[in-house]
Design a protein around this motif. Sequence first.
Motif, PDB file in Angstrom:
ATOM      1  N   TYR A  85       0.811  -1.220   0.000  1.00 22.59           N
ATOM      2  CA  TYR A  85       0.000   0.000   0.000  1.00 22.59           C
ATOM      3  C   TYR A  85       0.845   1.271   0.000  1.00 22.59           C
ATOM      4  O   TYR A  85       0.393   2.312  -0.446  1.00 22.59           O
ATOM      5  N   ASN A  86       2.062   1.191   0.504  1.00 19.38           N
ATOM      6  CA  ASN A  86       2.950   2.354   0.480  1.00 19.38           C
ATOM      7  C   ASN A  86       3.528   2.616  -0.901  1.00 19.38           C
ATOM      8  O   ASN A  86       4.108   3.677  -1.130  1.00 19.38           O
ATOM      9  N   TYR A  87       3.402   1.630  -1.792  1.00 22.70           N
ATOM     10  CA  TYR A  87       4.024   1.731  -3.112  1.00 22.70           C
ATOM     11  C   TYR A  87       3.029   1.757  -4.277  1.00 22.70           C
ATOM     12  O   TYR A  87       3.269   2.425  -5.274  1.00 22.70           O
TER      13      TYR A  87
END
Length: 110
Positions: A85-87
């Motif tokens: 989700y961070n990427y």
Amino acid sequence: MNKPLKCREQEGVIRYLTQCYRKSCQRLKLRRFLTPEKKQEHKDQQQCDELTVALYESALEAMPETYREIIVREFLDESADGWFYNYYTKSTFYRLRQRAIHEFMDCLNV
């Protein structure tokens, strides 16, 4: 006539190969603690372990960086769910994940 593997089947193959890779790495690390006689007894196993490690690592090295990261985090590191989700967005991640699985299988010539 051979049918191409379905995506779930490819994923299962990668999970199995990853398990073999981990066990081979572990045996190779433990081998240094064996006596010379025991090392000689397990010479064939050592060669198999070295080939397994070399095959897995060469397949990873042959992949583009994005796909390699996905394979390592999804199968080898078994990172926590949702690491991506961070990427990526969820849909982008799953699309890239499918491509990474296919690419890894291609690198293994399976």
